[in-house]
Design a protein around this motif. Structure first.
Motif, PDB file in Angstrom:
ATOM      1  N   ARG A  87      21.783  -2.363 -11.447  1.00 43.66           N
ATOM      2  CA  ARG A  87      22.843  -2.838 -10.560  1.00 43.66           C
ATOM      3  C   ARG A  87      22.245  -3.013  -9.157  1.00 43.66           C
ATOM      4  N   ALA A  88      22.855  -3.881  -8.385  1.00 42.07           N
ATOM      5  CA  ALA A  88      22.397  -4.149  -7.022  1.00 42.07           C
ATOM      6  C   ALA A  88      22.711  -2.959  -6.117  1.00 42.07           C
ATOM      7  N   VAL A  89      21.773  -2.646  -5.233  1.00 49.54           N
ATOM      8  CA  VAL A  89      21.967  -1.587  -4.247  1.00 49.54           C
ATOM      9  C   VAL A  89      22.132  -2.188  -2.856  1.00 49.54           C
ATOM     10  N   ARG A  90      21.186  -3.067  -2.475  1.00 48.78           N
ATOM     11  CA  ARG A  90      21.254  -3.670  -1.140  1.00 48.78           C
ATOM     12  C   ARG A  90      20.322  -4.851  -1.035  1.00 48.78           C
ATOM     13  N   ASP A  91      20.623  -5.709  -0.078  1.00 46.22           N
ATOM     14  CA  ASP A  91      19.744  -6.818   0.259  1.00 46.22           C
ATOM     15  C   ASP A  91      18.540  -6.299   1.038  1.00 46.22           C
ATOM     16  N   VAL A  92      17.462  -7.047   0.997  1.00 46.35           N
ATOM     17  CA  VAL A  92      16.322  -6.800   1.873  1.00 46.35           C
ATOM     18  C   VAL A  92      16.512  -7.750   3.059  1.00 46.35           C
ATOM     19  N   PRO A  93      16.685  -7.213   4.277  1.00 45.16           N
ATOM     20  CA  PRO A  93      17.035  -8.059   5.426  1.00 45.16           C
ATOM     21  C   PRO A  93      16.026  -9.172   5.735  1.00 45.16           C
ATOM     22  N   ASN A  94      14.744  -8.871   5.625  1.00 42.72           N
ATOM     23  CA  ASN A  94      13.674  -9.839   5.911  1.00 42.72           C
ATOM     24  C   ASN A  94      12.786  -9.941   4.678  1.00 42.72           C
ATOM     25  N   PRO A  95      13.192 -10.703   3.669  1.00 48.44           N
ATOM     26  CA  PRO A  95      12.492 -10.706   2.381  1.00 48.44           C
ATOM     27  C   PRO A  95      10.999 -11.034   2.481  1.00 48.44           C
ATOM     28  N   PRO A  96      10.128 -10.065   2.155  1.00 53.83           N
ATOM     29  CA  PRO A  96       8.686 -10.342   2.179  1.00 53.83           C
ATOM     30  C   PRO A  96       8.340 -11.363   1.090  1.00 53.83           C
ATOM     31  N   THR A  97       7.508 -12.316   1.467  1.00 48.25           N
ATOM     32  CA  THR A  97       7.076 -13.332   0.512  1.00 48.25           C
ATOM     33  C   THR A  97       5.854 -12.842  -0.258  1.00 48.25           C
ATOM     34  N   LEU A  98       5.574 -13.520  -1.346  1.00 45.47           N
ATOM     35  CA  LEU A  98       4.362 -13.219  -2.102  1.00 45.47           C
ATOM     36  C   LEU A  98       3.136 -13.399  -1.214  1.00 45.47           C
ATOM     37  N   ALA A  99       3.124 -14.427  -0.390  1.00 39.99           N
ATOM     38  CA  ALA A  99       1.994 -14.652   0.522  1.00 39.99           C
ATOM     39  C   ALA A  99       1.837 -13.481   1.492  1.00 39.99           C
ATOM     40  N   ASP A 100       2.957 -12.961   2.030  1.00 39.79           N
ATOM     41  CA  ASP A 100       2.901 -11.799   2.927  1.00 39.79           C
ATOM     42  C   ASP A 100       2.288 -10.599   2.213  1.00 39.79           C
ATOM     43  N   ILE A 101       2.716 -10.392   0.991  1.00 35.86           N
ATOM     44  CA  ILE A 101       2.256  -9.235   0.218  1.00 35.86           C
ATOM     45  C   ILE A 101       0.779  -9.376  -0.131  1.00 35.86           C
ATOM     46  N   LYS A 102       0.369 -10.564  -0.558  1.00 40.50           N
ATOM     47  CA  LYS A 102      -1.040 -10.792  -0.893  1.00 40.50           C
ATOM     48  C   LYS A 102      -1.949 -10.641   0.323  1.00 40.50           C
ATOM     49  N   ALA A 103      -1.438 -10.967   1.507  1.00 38.29           N
ATOM     50  CA  ALA A 103      -2.242 -10.889   2.729  1.00 38.29           C
ATOM     51  C   ALA A 103      -2.332  -9.475   3.291  1.00 38.29           C
ATOM     52  N   HIS A 104      -1.542  -8.558   2.788  1.00 39.07           N
ATOM     53  CA  HIS A 104      -1.486  -7.200   3.339  1.00 39.07           C
ATOM     54  C   HIS A 104      -2.523  -6.319   2.650  1.00 39.07           C
ATOM     55  N   PRO A 105      -3.486  -5.780   3.396  1.00 41.64           N
ATOM     56  CA  PRO A 105      -4.551  -4.965   2.777  1.00 41.64           C
ATOM     57  C   PRO A 105      -4.036  -3.749   2.001  1.00 41.64           C
ATOM     58  N   LYS A 106      -2.943  -3.129   2.461  1.00 40.42           N
ATOM     59  CA  LYS A 106      -2.413  -1.950   1.779  1.00 40.42           C
ATOM     60  C   LYS A 106      -1.786  -2.291   0.432  1.00 40.42           C
ATOM     61  N   LEU A 107      -1.549  -3.583   0.180  1.00 38.12           N
ATOM     62  CA  LEU A 107      -0.865  -3.995  -1.051  1.00 38.12           C
ATOM     63  C   LEU A 107      -1.777  -4.774  -1.997  1.00 38.12           C
ATOM     64  N   SER A 108      -3.065  -4.735  -1.756  1.00 34.49           N
ATOM     65  CA  SER A 108      -4.012  -5.529  -2.558  1.00 34.49           C
ATOM     66  C   SER A 108      -4.062  -5.109  -4.030  1.00 34.49           C
ATOM     67  N   GLU A 109      -3.679  -3.878  -4.322  1.00 40.99           N
ATOM     68  CA  GLU A 109      -3.698  -3.396  -5.712  1.00 40.99           C
ATOM     69  C   GLU A 109      -2.312  -3.413  -6.353  1.00 40.99           C
TER      70      GLU A 109
END
Length: 141
Positions: A87-109
């Motif tokens: 079930r839905a809990v909440r919206d993400v106010p500023n939805p991170p894009t796949l490009a944002d996530i791929k560019a973030h060093p902490k999220l490389s794995e």
């Protein structure tokens, strides 16, 4: 608590549609991948997951909660396929894009980066906190 990511093409089933279902939620059905099915079998009621819009948007738009343990997927007669209810809990106010996530060093794995086609993925606690921060949710739930 464990964290997950649920992928859906918004033209098939969007986070807006999940929100309209309210607290009853819906089964996360139609998954026909053993790794994704096994991820659902590992879920507990109360676990949280990102809702990711794939193909269109390519971003994390919401947070969902597991509200029923793995059970038979009613869209098939094949007993091998199980699903959870979310079930839905909440919206993400500023939805991170796949490009944002791929560019973030902490999220490389992150599984979203490494296993792009997997429809139900685990998310580590550190990844959860960082993506929530990126999305404007701080502290993370």
């Amino acid at each position: 608590m464990n964290y997950w990511l649920f992928k859906s093409e918004p033209f098939k089933f969007s986070f807006e549609q999940l929100k309209k279902l309210g607290s009853k939620g819906t089964q996360w059905d139609g998954v026909r991948n053993y790794a994704a099915r096994n991820n659902m079998k590992a879920m507990q009621v109360g676990d949280l997951g990102f809702f990711y819009h794939s193909n269109e948007g390519l971003n994390i738009v919401g947070i969902a909660e597991v509200c029923a343990l793995a059970h038979h997927d009613t869209t098939t007669d094949d007993p091998r396929w199980e699903c959870v209810d979310i079930r839905a809990v909440r919206d993400v106010p500023n939805p991170p894009t796949l490009a944002d996530i791929k560019a973030h060093p902490k999220l490389s794995e992150m599984a979203l980066v490494r296993l792009g086609r997997l429809s139900v993925q685990p998310v580590t606690s550190a990844e959860w906190k960082e993506v929530c921060r990126m999305g404007g949710i701080d502290p993370a739930p």
